[in-house]
Design a protein around this motif. Structure first.
Motif, PDB file in Angstrom:
ATOM      1  N   GLU A 237     -40.378   2.889  15.198  1.00  0.00           N
ATOM      2  CA  GLU A 237     -41.018   2.148  14.108  1.00  0.00           C
ATOM      3  C   GLU A 237     -41.414   0.756  14.568  1.00  0.00           C
ATOM      4  O   GLU A 237     -40.697   0.110  15.335  1.00  0.00           O
ATOM      5  N   VAL A 238     -42.562   0.316  14.084  1.00  0.00           N
ATOM      6  CA  VAL A 238     -43.014  -1.055  14.242  1.00  0.00           C
ATOM      7  C   VAL A 238     -43.080  -1.691  12.864  1.00  0.00           C
ATOM      8  O   VAL A 238     -43.585  -1.082  11.914  1.00  0.00           O
ATOM      9  N   VAL A 239     -42.572  -2.909  12.747  1.00  0.00           N
ATOM     10  CA  VAL A 239     -42.629  -3.649  11.488  1.00  0.00           C
ATOM     11  C   VAL A 239     -43.601  -4.812  11.644  1.00  0.00           C
ATOM     12  O   VAL A 239     -43.437  -5.650  12.534  1.00  0.00           O
ATOM     13  N   LEU A 240     -44.618  -4.828  10.789  1.00  0.00           N
ATOM     14  CA  LEU A 240     -45.573  -5.931  10.724  1.00  0.00           C
ATOM     15  C   LEU A 240     -45.247  -6.770   9.499  1.00  0.00           C
ATOM     16  O   LEU A 240     -45.041  -6.220   8.410  1.00  0.00           O
ATOM     17  N   ARG A 241     -45.210  -8.081   9.677  1.00  0.00           N
ATOM     18  CA  ARG A 241     -44.831  -8.970   8.576  1.00  0.00           C
ATOM     19  C   ARG A 241     -46.013  -9.850   8.183  1.00  0.00           C
ATOM     20  O   ARG A 241     -46.271 -10.884   8.818  1.00  0.00           O
ATOM     21  N   PRO A 242     -46.747  -9.464   7.134  1.00  0.00           N
ATOM     22  CA  PRO A 242     -47.891 -10.272   6.690  1.00  0.00           C
ATOM     23  C   PRO A 242     -47.422 -11.506   5.933  1.00  0.00           C
ATOM     24  O   PRO A 242     -46.340 -11.513   5.334  1.00  0.00           O
ATOM     25  N   PRO A 243     -48.224 -12.568   5.920  1.00  0.00           N
ATOM     26  CA  PRO A 243     -47.845 -13.823   5.244  1.00  0.00           C
ATOM     27  C   PRO A 243     -48.092 -13.731   3.741  1.00  0.00           C
ATOM     28  O   PRO A 243     -49.060 -14.271   3.215  1.00  0.00           O
ATOM     29  N   THR A 244     -47.200 -13.080   3.037  1.00  0.00           N
ATOM     30  CA  THR A 244     -47.390 -12.806   1.611  1.00  0.00           C
ATOM     31  C   THR A 244     -46.605 -13.734   0.705  1.00  0.00           C
ATOM     32  O   THR A 244     -46.793 -13.707  -0.514  1.00  0.00           O
ATOM     33  N   LEU A 245     -45.688 -14.532   1.240  1.00  0.00           N
ATOM     34  CA  LEU A 245     -44.752 -15.289   0.406  1.00  0.00           C
ATOM     35  C   LEU A 245     -45.130 -16.773   0.341  1.00  0.00           C
ATOM     36  O   LEU A 245     -45.456 -17.389   1.353  1.00  0.00           O
ATOM     37  N   VAL A 246     -45.080 -17.309  -0.864  1.00  0.00           N
ATOM     38  CA  VAL A 246     -45.250 -18.742  -1.095  1.00  0.00           C
ATOM     39  C   VAL A 246     -43.926 -19.294  -1.594  1.00  0.00           C
ATOM     40  O   VAL A 246     -43.355 -18.776  -2.555  1.00  0.00           O
TER      41      VAL A 246
ATOM     42  N   VAL B  51     -38.277 -14.623   6.468  1.00  0.00           N
ATOM     43  CA  VAL B  51     -38.880 -15.941   6.628  1.00  0.00           C
ATOM     44  C   VAL B  51     -40.182 -15.840   7.414  1.00  0.00           C
ATOM     45  O   VAL B  51     -41.057 -16.701   7.304  1.00  0.00           O
ATOM     46  N   LYS B  52     -40.365 -14.761   8.192  1.00  0.00           N
ATOM     47  CA  LYS B  52     -41.588 -14.588   8.979  1.00  0.00           C
ATOM     48  C   LYS B  52     -42.797 -14.266   8.095  1.00  0.00           C
ATOM     49  O   LYS B  52     -43.922 -14.302   8.577  1.00  0.00           O
ATOM     50  N   SER B  53     -42.572 -13.940   6.826  1.00  0.00           N
ATOM     51  CA  SER B  53     -43.675 -13.656   5.911  1.00  0.00           C
ATOM     52  C   SER B  53     -44.017 -14.838   5.018  1.00  0.00           C
ATOM     53  O   SER B  53     -44.837 -14.708   4.111  1.00  0.00           O
ATOM     54  N   VAL B  54     -43.400 -15.998   5.263  1.00  0.00           N
ATOM     55  CA  VAL B  54     -43.742 -17.186   4.476  1.00  0.00           C
ATOM     56  C   VAL B  54     -45.118 -17.686   4.915  1.00  0.00           C
ATOM     57  O   VAL B  54     -45.360 -17.947   6.094  1.00  0.00           O
ATOM     58  N   ALA B  55     -46.032 -17.786   3.954  1.00  0.00           N
ATOM     59  CA  ALA B  55     -47.397 -18.239   4.241  1.00  0.00           C
ATOM     60  C   ALA B  55     -47.530 -19.747   4.137  1.00  0.00           C
ATOM     61  O   ALA B  55     -48.301 -20.355   4.875  1.00  0.00           O
ATOM     62  N   GLU B  56     -46.780 -20.358   3.208  1.00  0.00           N
ATOM     63  CA  GLU B  56     -46.916 -21.798   2.994  1.00  0.00           C
ATOM     64  C   GLU B  56     -45.756 -22.310   2.165  1.00  0.00           C
ATOM     65  O   GLU B  56     -45.092 -21.542   1.441  1.00  0.00           O
ATOM     66  N   LEU B  57     -45.483 -23.602   2.274  1.00  0.00           N
ATOM     67  CA  LEU B  57     -44.657 -24.305   1.305  1.00  0.00           C
ATOM     68  C   LEU B  57     -45.598 -24.987   0.324  1.00  0.00           C
ATOM     69  O   LEU B  57     -46.686 -25.432   0.700  1.00  0.00           O
ATOM     70  N   ALA B  58     -45.187 -25.080  -0.926  1.00  0.00           N
ATOM     71  CA  ALA B  58     -46.027 -25.692  -1.954  1.00  0.00           C
ATOM     72  C   ALA B  58     -45.180 -26.653  -2.776  1.00  0.00           C
ATOM     73  O   ALA B  58     -43.994 -26.411  -3.022  1.00  0.00           O
ATOM     74  N   THR B  59     -45.818 -27.743  -3.205  1.00  0.00           N
ATOM     75  CA  THR B  59     -45.112 -28.730  -4.015  1.00  0.00           C
ATOM     76  C   THR B  59     -46.133 -29.535  -4.810  1.00  0.00           C
ATOM     77  O   THR B  59     -47.345 -29.268  -4.759  1.00  0.00           O
ATOM     78  N   VAL B  60     -45.668 -30.527  -5.517  1.00  0.00           N
ATOM     79  CA  VAL B  60     -46.527 -31.377  -6.326  1.00  0.00           C
ATOM     80  C   VAL B  60     -47.135 -32.471  -5.442  1.00  0.00           C
ATOM     81  O   VAL B  60     -46.551 -32.862  -4.421  1.00  0.00           O
ATOM     82  N   ASP B  61     -48.307 -32.970  -5.827  1.00  0.00           N
ATOM     83  CA  ASP B  61     -48.983 -34.007  -5.040  1.00  0.00           C
ATOM     84  C   ASP B  61     -48.091 -35.210  -4.763  1.00  0.00           C
ATOM     85  O   ASP B  61     -48.145 -35.821  -3.683  1.00  0.00           O
ATOM     86  N   ALA B  62     -47.268 -35.561  -5.750  1.00  0.00           N
ATOM     87  CA  ALA B  62     -46.419 -36.750  -5.604  1.00  0.00           C
ATOM     88  C   ALA B  62     -45.431 -36.618  -4.456  1.00  0.00           C
ATOM     89  O   ALA B  62     -44.900 -37.619  -3.965  1.00  0.00           O
ATOM     90  N   LYS B  63     -45.180 -35.406  -4.002  1.00  0.00           N
ATOM     91  CA  LYS B  63     -44.238 -35.165  -2.910  1.00  0.00           C
ATOM     92  C   LYS B  63     -44.948 -34.822  -1.597  1.00  0.00           C
ATOM     93  O   LYS B  63     -44.313 -34.332  -0.655  1.00  0.00           O
ATOM     94  N   ALA B  64     -46.244 -35.089  -1.530  1.00  0.00           N
ATOM     95  CA  ALA B  64     -47.015 -34.733  -0.338  1.00  0.00           C
ATOM     96  C   ALA B  64     -46.496 -35.406   0.917  1.00  0.00           C
ATOM     97  O   ALA B  64     -46.627 -34.876   2.019  1.00  0.00           O
ATOM     98  N   GLY B  65     -45.907 -36.587   0.761  1.00  0.00           N
ATOM     99  CA  GLY B  65     -45.398 -37.304   1.928  1.00  0.00           C
ATOM    100  C   GLY B  65     -43.890 -37.318   2.025  1.00  0.00           C
ATOM    101  O   GLY B  65     -43.337 -38.070   2.845  1.00  0.00           O
ATOM    102  N   GLU B  66     -43.208 -36.525   1.232  1.00  0.00           N
ATOM    103  CA  GLU B  66     -41.741 -36.499   1.263  1.00  0.00           C
ATOM    104  C   GLU B  66     -41.274 -35.985   2.628  1.00  0.00           C
ATOM    105  O   GLU B  66     -41.535 -34.832   2.994  1.00  0.00           O
ATOM    106  N   PRO B  67     -40.572 -36.801   3.415  1.00  0.00           N
ATOM    107  CA  PRO B  67     -40.262 -36.424   4.801  1.00  0.00           C
ATOM    108  C   PRO B  67     -39.529 -35.094   4.932  1.00  0.00           C
ATOM    109  O   PRO B  67     -39.817 -34.305   5.838  1.00  0.00           O
TER     110      PRO B  67
END
Length: 564
Positions: A183-192, A221-237
């Protein structure tokens, strides 16, 4: 970085050609060849060796470790005739590098990777994380053995020769599973992953929370496409660094937009802090999807981070591909790549015939005849909405009097759209005629099947009054034989009878024909739907049998002076 190594003067000459073309990508390694190969192998992602393949094999063999980490190696012979992908065809990118080297040096790329040789996409070249028995499943696909495709989540894939049953399996999932035998497992980036954080939240707390949430939900974790947050936290280290370590983009959204998202766990705290009752859940759900992990706080005391996980809605992929005017060498490399990526091809039958040999085995072809443009556009969008990787083709540039407009007019934001430009008929004809488009110009279609003649006439008159060079598409057919004479008469009211006119039929094709005439001498009866007619402006001249529109600089006053 690409390491370049040579041993002879002929090899050094070819090496220096590559170095000149790739100044920011390549580094020349001088000195004894064995030392140069060892240094480049350790320091570069890829190597091009202007040496015999046997010599390179002996030099790199002791250096090889893991094919997933070893650099790709390409060999070029002394005569510069062949660019051989030797090591790391897929993982090291040597197959593609051999093609690039071939393009620069005029060498023939030699690729012996089995899947590439027969037109199958390599399972490790799909741009997705892959685990499991890649070699075994690939061998089964090559041997024609039954391979099952288990798509637990929808993702647009190229044709893989896999079906519903088989002793080997390709599993497409974002679940945290270990590949079974065969078996081969492919992990598409489906998670936000939506993330909220207090000011100064440590990156380790953010990453730990995200990792725990995914693991507890059985998600990879290999299917995480992006992290998302509010604009006010765009620069939160802590959030910015968490996205960087995960290797995914950070997408931010305005608080006003997030406040309108219906969430199961709103809170007063983020409303007071950043203007929305939800950050983690709302930012993960703002573009739709299935909430897999509701808002969850970190285990720290006090908790400084929250997260939520959403599976994105099924998204297909629609590539609108311009094939150019017809000649194969005017079909762009990007267009070829998109054709090979598609699992479904939609197009006019005669255009499909032009590129049928470029498609991968198993590509589903949906072709139709003239007059079915709107039907093809609808079909392409519908197939993409089903989660397919679709290529919709058109001649020239698909966005110029072709399929992009009707397709995108019916496509909403539930599919990904990629536009692939092509060489237009006007450009192909212009290159044949000389330089008729050297200054401001306009293209006008004379077909009134979709545009009322009154609108077309108004546009032609505006172009005439503005002294623009005009290229006429669809100039004349059996049922439309009066529009071209009418358009020429409008232009004649603003231009001299001697204004140059270029006529090109089947530009770039084997039966190409072109001629240069004048506005007064052009016989519309010699023009058909396969013809492009270009009418010059008041500055356009015939120079040495070529149609030239000056750019407006001083040399236009007397071309003979410039020649002197």
């Amino acid at each position: 970085m690409i390491g370049l190594i040579s041993a002879t003067a002929a090899g050094a000459a070819a090496r220096d050609r590559l170095a000149a073309v790739w100044p920011d990508r390549a580094r020349v390694y001088d000195g004894p060849v064995a030392d140069a190969v060892r240094a480049a192998f350790a320091e570069c992602e890829q190597l091009v060796c202007f040496l015999a393949t046997g010599a390179v094999v002996r030099l790199v063999a002791p250096l090889l470790g893991d094919k997933a980490a070893d650099p790709g190696v390409v060999c070029v012979d002394e005569g510069g005739r062949y660019a051989v992908s030797l090591v790391g065809g897929h993982g090291g990118g040597a197959n593609e590098l051999a093609r690039e080297v071939g393009d620069v040096l005029g060498a023939e790329p030699v690729v012996t990777t089995a899947t590439d040789s027969v037109g199958l996409p390599g399972l490790d070249t799909l741009g997705l994380p892959v685990e499991g028995d890649v070699a075994g499943v690939s061998r089964a696909l090559l041997d024609g053995e039954p391979v099952a495709l288990r798509a637990e989540v929808s993702w647009p894939l190229p044709p893989l020769r896999a079906g519903a049953e088989g002793s080997y399996t390709i599993r497409v999932t974002d679940r945290l599973v270990e590949p079974a035998q065969r078996e081969v497992v492919l992990r598409p980036p489906t998670l936000v992953v939506g993330v909220g954080a207090a000011k100064g939240a440590p990156v380790d707390e953010v990453l730990g929370l995200v990792g725990d949430a995914l693991r507890d939900a059985g998600l990879s974790v290999k299917s995480v496409a992006e992290l998302a947050t509010v604009d006010a936290k765009a620069g939160e280290p802590g959030i910015v660094e968490a996205a960087r370590r995960l290797g995914v983009p950070l997408r931010t959204h305005p608080a006003e937009q997030l406040s309108g998202v219906d969430v199961p766990n709103p809170s007063e705290a983020p409303l007071a802090a950043v203007g929305t009752p939800s950050v983690a859940e709302a930012s993960a759900l703002v573009r739709g999807g299935e909430l897999l992990v509701p808002k969850r706080k970190s285990d720290a005391s006090p908790a400084m981070a929250t997260c939520a996980v959403v599976r994105r809605p099924r998204r297909g992929r629609l590539a609108v591909v311009g094939l150019g005017p017809g000649a194969r060498d005017l079909l762009t490399p990007r267009a070829k790549a998109e054709l090979r990526r598609a699992s479904v091809l939609v197009g006019l039958d005669q255009y499909v015939d032009q590129i049928r040999d470029l498609l991968r085995p198993g590509t589903r072809i949906l072709e139709s005849g003239l007059g079915a443009e709107e039907e093809r556009a609808r079909t392409a969008v519908e197939e993409a909405r089903r989660g397919q990787a679709v290529a919709l083709i058109g001649s020239g540039d698909a966005g110029v009097y072709a399929m992009a407009s009707p397709a995108l007019a019916g496509a909403s934001d539930d599919i990904d759209v990629v536009g692939v430009p092509g060489v237009t008929a006007a450009l192909a004809a212009g290159a044949i005629l000389g330089a008729p488009l050297g200054h401001d110009h306009v293209s006008v279609s004379l077909s009134d099947l979709h545009t009322p003649w009154e609108v077309i006439e108004r546009r032609v008159r505006a172009a005439a009054e503005a002294d623009l060079v005009v290229t006429f598409y669809n100039p004349r057919s059996r049922g439309r034989d009066w529009q071209l004479p009418k358009a020429l008469a409008i232009l004649a009211g603003h231009r001299e009878p001697t204004t140059p006119v270029g006529v090109v039929r089947n530009a770039s094709r084997p039966d190409e024909a072109s001629r240069l005439t004048t506005l007064a001498a052009l016989d519309p009866a010699t023009v058909d739907m396969m013809t492009v007619v270009t009418v010059g402006n008041t500055a356009t001249r015939e120079i040495a049998g070529r149609m030239v529109t000056p750019r407006g600089y001083r040399w236009q006053q007397d071309p003979q002076e410039e020649a002197q």
